[in-house]
Design a protein around this motif. Structure first.
Motif, PDB file in Angstrom:
ATOM      1  N   ARG A 166     -16.188 -14.014  20.038  1.00  0.00           N
ATOM      2  CA  ARG A 166     -16.273 -15.316  19.185  1.00  0.00           C
ATOM      3  C   ARG A 166     -17.663 -15.386  18.491  1.00  0.00           C
ATOM      4  NH1 ARG A 166     -15.841 -19.643  24.234  1.00  0.00           N
ATOM      5  NH2 ARG A 166     -17.630 -19.288  25.020  1.00  0.00           N
ATOM      6  N   GLU A 199      -5.045 -23.361  19.655  1.00  0.00           N
ATOM      7  CA  GLU A 199      -5.865 -24.580  20.299  1.00  0.00           C
ATOM      8  C   GLU A 199      -5.521 -25.952  19.534  1.00  0.00           C
ATOM      9  OE1 GLU A 199      -9.729 -23.286  21.178  1.00  0.00           O
ATOM     10  OE2 GLU A 199      -8.762 -22.232  23.036  1.00  0.00           O
ATOM     11  N   TYR A 217     -12.458 -29.252  24.112  1.00  0.00           N
ATOM     12  CA  TYR A 217     -12.449 -27.668  23.633  1.00  0.00           C
ATOM     13  C   TYR A 217     -12.970 -26.946  25.053  1.00  0.00           C
ATOM     14  CZ  TYR A 217     -14.865 -23.564  22.394  1.00  0.00           C
ATOM     15  OH  TYR A 217     -15.258 -22.184  22.600  1.00  0.00           O
ATOM     16  N   ALA A 238      -8.432 -17.465  19.354  1.00  0.00           N
ATOM     17  CA  ALA A 238      -7.876 -18.786  19.615  1.00  0.00           C
ATOM     18  C   ALA A 238      -8.181 -19.742  18.645  1.00  0.00           C
ATOM     19  CB  ALA A 238      -8.800 -19.294  21.149  1.00  0.00           C
ATOM     20  N   PRO A 239      -7.538 -19.562  17.395  1.00  0.00           N
ATOM     21  CA  PRO A 239      -7.820 -20.560  16.256  1.00  0.00           C
ATOM     22  C   PRO A 239      -7.097 -21.648  16.530  1.00  0.00           C
ATOM     23  CG  PRO A 239      -5.824 -19.079  15.730  1.00  0.00           C
ATOM     24  CD  PRO A 239      -6.199 -18.637  17.091  1.00  0.00           C
ATOM     25  N   SER A 240      -7.849 -23.048  15.947  1.00  0.00           N
ATOM     26  CA  SER A 240      -7.205 -24.324  15.944  1.00  0.00           C
ATOM     27  C   SER A 240      -6.565 -24.376  14.472  1.00  0.00           C
ATOM     28  CB  SER A 240      -8.299 -25.285  15.993  1.00  0.00           C
ATOM     29  OG  SER A 240      -9.225 -25.053  17.081  1.00  0.00           O
ATOM     30  N   VAL A 273     -10.643 -24.458  26.979  1.00  0.00           N
ATOM     31  CA  VAL A 273     -10.853 -22.845  26.761  1.00  0.00           C
ATOM     32  C   VAL A 273     -11.217 -22.315  27.910  1.00  0.00           C
ATOM     33  CG1 VAL A 273     -13.293 -22.975  26.311  1.00  0.00           C
ATOM     34  CG2 VAL A 273     -11.703 -21.586  24.657  1.00  0.00           C
ATOM     35  N   ARG A 323      -8.975 -12.053  23.109  1.00  0.00           N
ATOM     36  CA  ARG A 323      -8.064 -13.289  22.742  1.00  0.00           C
ATOM     37  C   ARG A 323      -8.546 -13.656  21.212  1.00  0.00           C
ATOM     38  NH1 ARG A 323     -11.755 -16.980  21.832  1.00  0.00           N
ATOM     39  NH2 ARG A 323     -12.275 -18.019  24.037  1.00  0.00           N
ATOM     40  N   LEU A 335     -20.803 -20.347  19.204  1.00  0.00           N
ATOM     41  CA  LEU A 335     -20.432 -20.820  20.534  1.00  0.00           C
ATOM     42  C   LEU A 335     -21.243 -20.362  21.428  1.00  0.00           C
ATOM     43  CD1 LEU A 335     -16.543 -20.881  19.467  1.00  0.00           C
ATOM     44  CD2 LEU A 335     -18.150 -22.774  19.919  1.00  0.00           C
TER      45      LEU A 335
HETATM   46  N1  GLU Z   1     -10.607 -22.977  18.752  1.00  0.00           N
HETATM   47  C1  GLU Z   1     -11.902 -22.569  18.651  1.00  0.00           C
HETATM   48  C2  GLU Z   1     -12.309 -22.324  17.321  1.00  0.00           C
HETATM   49  O1  GLU Z   1     -11.395 -22.164  16.556  1.00  0.00           O
HETATM   50  C3  GLU Z   1     -12.110 -21.321  19.616  1.00  0.00           C
HETATM   51  C4  GLU Z   1     -13.354 -21.028  19.892  1.00  0.00           C
HETATM   52  C5  GLU Z   1     -13.247 -19.826  20.991  1.00  0.00           C
HETATM   53  O2  GLU Z   1     -12.941 -18.637  20.600  1.00  0.00           O
HETATM   54  O3  GLU Z   1     -13.637 -19.974  22.166  1.00  0.00           O
HETATM   55  O4  GLU Z   1     -13.512 -22.502  17.176  1.00  0.00           O
END
Ligand code: GLU
Length: 291
Positions: A218, A45, A200, A11-13, A204, A9, A222
């Motif tokens: 990612r 997100e 988050y 998962a952008p904010s 997540v 996946r 992280l």
């Molecule tokens: N929304 C998070 C970000 O943009 C996602 C990070 C992830 O992939 O867990 O940094």
């Protein structure tokens, strides 16, 4: 690897335009899924309603499609699934692992300094635990009176329950190693606030499980957070995906690319006349560093 097809996946904010660094993450997930004949999902997100915007969400999806990073199925928007996060939060509260914290940022800084001033690292000093030991009556009194408070995870109590944890870290060449999770490094993280459904970390973890993600790709920034996600998986009885933390893009001087550099948004690169293939090559970056 978990049974069944590979599911990755991105998962952008939607708090800004898609940036080269994000494109790198999206590409890694897309490529891993396509190489395994699996599924590549996109999740927005968007819980932080003050910072997220619909036009950014639309632009991110448009840029991904332009790059050729086509996703499978419907896009999941976190703001439409608050009940899922609530259920997880309630479960953690039921087993006694959450406590309300009434500290302001200023209180926390002062307490950290008093206790010997842990250096402010990349993630800041861990919360010193000021509100963990509040007596039940005092907690109730302050909960009723406070306009806001944070719900924190008691990490030591959680670890006493789960025992030591690890996850499988893959690398891009097909190698894999076991990583010992160290959730205590981040301290008692915030999982929700009185007026905010899920942080988050909580959202997540819940979503990766609900979407049956088998491989999380990612950025290396992280890596530390993954230990908390691993702890939440153990507490909530969720499946454990594999992880692949890719190096972060850097400039020619080795500095991490700044998100605020507008010249590095996919929008700007498109407007400057670059092709999707050229932008993807930049996102894959010959110049990179990280874990
Ligand atoms: N929304 C998070 C970000 O943009 C996602 C990070 C992830 O992939 O867990 O940094």
């Amino acid at each position: 690897m978990m049974a069944g097809p590979v599911v990755t996946r991105f998962a952008p904010s939607p708090t800004g335009y898609l940036h080269l660094g994000h494109a790198r993450s999206a590409y890694e997930g897309w490529r891993a899924a396509r190489a395994a004949n699996g599924r590549f999902l996109v999740r927005l997100e968007d819980l932080d309603q003050a910072r997220c915007r619909d036009d950014y969400a639309a632009a991110i999806l448009d840029d991904l499609a332009w790059l050729g990073l086509h996703w499978d199925g419907a896009v999941r928007r976190q703001s439409e699934h608050l009940a899922d996060y609530r259920a997880a939060l309630d479960r953690l509260a039921d087993i006694g692992l959450l406590y309300p914290c009434f500290c302001t940022r200023r209180d926390i800084r002062a307490e950290v300094a008093r206790a010997g001033g842990a250096p402010q690292g990349e993630l800041g000093a861990p919360y010193p635990g000021t509100c963990r030991g509040l007596a039940a009556a005092e907690r109730e009194r302050r909960l009723a009176a406070a306009a806001d408070c944070a719900w924190r995870l008691d990490v030591a109590a959680a670890l006493a329950r789960t025992g030591p944890l690890e996850w499988i870290e893959e690398d891009a060449t097909g190698g894999a190693r076991r990583v010992a999770a160290d959730p205590a490094a981040l301290g008692d993280v915030v999982l929700a606030r009185k007026e905010f459904p899920a942080s988050y970390h909580l959202a997540v973890t819940v979503d990766d499980a609900l979407q049956r993600v088998t491989l999380v790709t990612r950025g290396a920034d992280l890596f530390t957070a993954t230990a908390i996600h691993r702890l939440l998986q153990a507490l909530l009885g969720l499946p454990v995906p594999h992880y692949r933390h890719h190096p972060l893009l850097t400039d020619s001087a080795g500095r991490r690319l700044a998100k605020r550099d507008n010249a590095l948004t996919i929008r700007a690169l498109r407007a400057a006349g670059h092709s999707p293939a050229a932008v993807l090559a930049m996102a894959r970056g010959a110049q990179s560093s990280g874990r």
